[in-house]
Design an enzyme around this catalytic site. Structure first.
Site, mmCIF file in Angstrom:
data_model
loop_
_atom_site.group_PDB
_atom_site.id
_atom_site.type_symbol
_atom_site.label_atom_id
_atom_site.label_comp_id
_atom_site.label_asym_id
_atom_site.label_seq_id
_atom_site.Cartn_x
_atom_site.Cartn_y
_atom_site.Cartn_z
ATOM 1 N N GLU A 25 -28.291 -45.036 -7.314
ATOM 2 C CA GLU A 25 -28.517 -45.647 -5.861
ATOM 3 C C GLU A 25 -28.408 -47.016 -5.525
ATOM 4 O OE1 GLU A 25 -32.595 -47.833 -5.641
ATOM 5 O OE2 GLU A 25 -32.980 -46.507 -7.981
ATOM 6 N N LYS A 160 -42.191 -47.237 -13.392
ATOM 7 C CA LYS A 160 -42.858 -48.518 -13.249
ATOM 8 C C LYS A 160 -43.137 -49.299 -14.290
ATOM 9 C CE LYS A 160 -39.420 -49.807 -9.953
ATOM 10 N NZ LYS A 160 -39.405 -48.669 -9.297
HETATM 11 N N1 PSU Z 1 -35.313 -48.632 -10.300
HETATM 12 C C1 PSU Z 1 -35.557 -50.422 -10.715
HETATM 13 N N2 PSU Z 1 -36.004 -50.692 -9.423
HETATM 14 C C2 PSU Z 1 -36.021 -50.433 -8.293
HETATM 15 C C3 PSU Z 1 -36.198 -49.213 -8.061
HETATM 16 C C4 PSU Z 1 -35.778 -48.209 -9.362
HETATM 17 O O1 PSU Z 1 -35.184 -50.581 -11.873
HETATM 18 O O2 PSU Z 1 -35.808 -51.342 -7.329
HETATM 19 C C5 PSU Z 1 -36.446 -48.516 -6.773
HETATM 20 C C6 PSU Z 1 -36.147 -46.462 -6.556
HETATM 21 O O3 PSU Z 1 -35.120 -46.756 -5.403
HETATM 22 C C7 PSU Z 1 -37.140 -46.371 -5.984
HETATM 23 C C8 PSU Z 1 -37.853 -47.621 -5.585
HETATM 24 O O4 PSU Z 1 -36.899 -45.075 -5.928
HETATM 25 O O5 PSU Z 1 -38.028 -48.892 -6.348
HETATM 26 C C9 PSU Z 1 -39.393 -46.724 -5.452
HETATM 27 O O6 PSU Z 1 -40.307 -47.650 -4.220
HETATM 28 P P1 PSU Z 1 -41.799 -47.197 -3.330
HETATM 29 O O7 PSU Z 1 -42.415 -46.895 -5.160
HETATM 30 O O8 PSU Z 1 -42.053 -47.745 -2.614
HETATM 31 O O9 PSU Z 1 -41.707 -45.680 -3.514
#
Ligand code: PSU
Ligand code: MN
Length: 304
Positions: A25, A160
């Site tokens: 990604e 996360k």
């Molecule tokens: N993993 C990481 N850092 C990130 C992400 C994933 O170590 O920044 C990103 C991914 O792109 C994931 C996004 O889809 O964070 C999630 O954002 P949200 O909670 O707004 O959906």
């Protein structure tokens, strides 16, 4: 109308001839990690894959065009501080196309584009999920719903730890996403090895690949999430983690941060608030997942 997705020749050729490919990604380097480390990490991830005999396909949006297999120049273009790059989930793709924006693709949009390009395996750091307090804010990552209907295999260090992990696991169950620990029954918590939640395990890349094949054999459309914990010596001290996160949440709420800005805000706060300790861990988490993804992608194209 033909689909407006650019696929790099190298990626197209690897997919067509059944060689292993892993998708990566771009939100992780456009919005997740701090400069200048982010660019280094983007290139390190590709190098790790090449060293393992796997073709990397970094996915992002360049001047509105969803691109599978960004060149190094394109990665530098969308990463640039003044590029106005937007965090691009699935629903943002048409808007980015019309406005010709650069975009960092999230897990959701990367999974979609990878699948469209015929790529079955993808590596990220930590998946999005249900935010703490979601019962009143309704903030749940679009990653969850996306993974209910896109048949890829994602390697991630769980979700996360800034999230409500048990609630996220419940949602993943409801959505039919197949969740498996990689050589562990302890669901990892991104910055820490153990989120306190329990899952089923797979013990090898071959077994993970077999689960993806079994899913396809049953014509299920859901993703397989392989949850790979960070190395023991790389995890963040849990006490420090909790303290800084509480701080980050307070700041986010005081500043009224919501929507797609929340995750980058919290991560940035964690990285600064721990003097870079969580940044080091985030990088270790990600590169560890890339290595496991390379092994699974290789197993997937080998004869079972
Ligand atoms: N993993 C990481 N850092 C990130 C992400 C994933 O170590 O920044 C990103 C991914 O792109 C994931 C996004 O889809 O964070 C999630 O954002 P949200 O909670 O707004 O959906
Ligand atoms: Mn959100």
């Amino acid at each position: 109308m033909t689909e407006r997705i650019a696929i790099a020749d190298e990626v197209r050729a690897a997919v067509a001839s059944g060689r292993p490919v892993v998708a990566l990604e771009s939100t992780i380097f456009t919005h997740g990690l701090t400069r200048p480390r982010n660019l280094e990490v983007a290139f390190d991830a590709e190098r790790l894959l090449r060293d393992a005999g796997v073709t990397p396909a970094t996915i992002g949006v360049v001047a509105g065009v969803p691109t599978v297999g960004l060149s190094h120049d394109q990665i530098e273009i969308i990463e640039a501080a003044d590029a106005g790059t937007v965090k691009t989930g699935i629903r943002d793709l048409p808007v980015a196309a019309v406005k010709r924006l650069h975009g960092g693709t999230t897990v959701a949009s990367t999974a979609l584009l990878a699948h469209r390009a015929g790529i079955g395996v993808f590596a990220t750091g930590g998946l999005g999920g249900v935010h703490r307090g979601a019962s009143s804010t309704f903030d749940e990552s679009a990653d969850l719903v996306a993974l209910s209907s896109i048949p890829v295999l994602v390697v991630s260090a769980g979700v996360k730890s800034i999230l409500d992990v048990p609630a996220t696991l419940e949602r993943l169950e409801t959505l039919g996403v197949i969740v498996l620990g990689y050589r562990t029954t302890r669901f990892p918590g991104f910055y820490v090895r153990d989120s306190g939640c329990v899952v089923d395990a797979v013990d090898s890349p071959q077994e993970a690949a077999a689960v993806a094949r079994a899913r396809d054999g049953l014509a299920l459309r859901s993703a397989v999430l392989i949850a790979n914990p960070v190395a023991v010596d790389k995890q963040v001290d849990p006490a420090l983690h909790d303290r800084v996160l509480a701080d980050a949440e307070r700041e986010a709420s005081d500043a009224g941060v919501r929507g797609k800005g929340l995750t980058p805000f919290l991560l940035d706060h964690m990285h600064r608030g721990t003097g870079g300790a969580t940044l080091d861990t985030n990088v270790a988490v990600y590169l560890g997942n890339v290595e496991v993804a390379a092994e699974i992608a290789t197993a997937l194209v080998s004869t079972p």
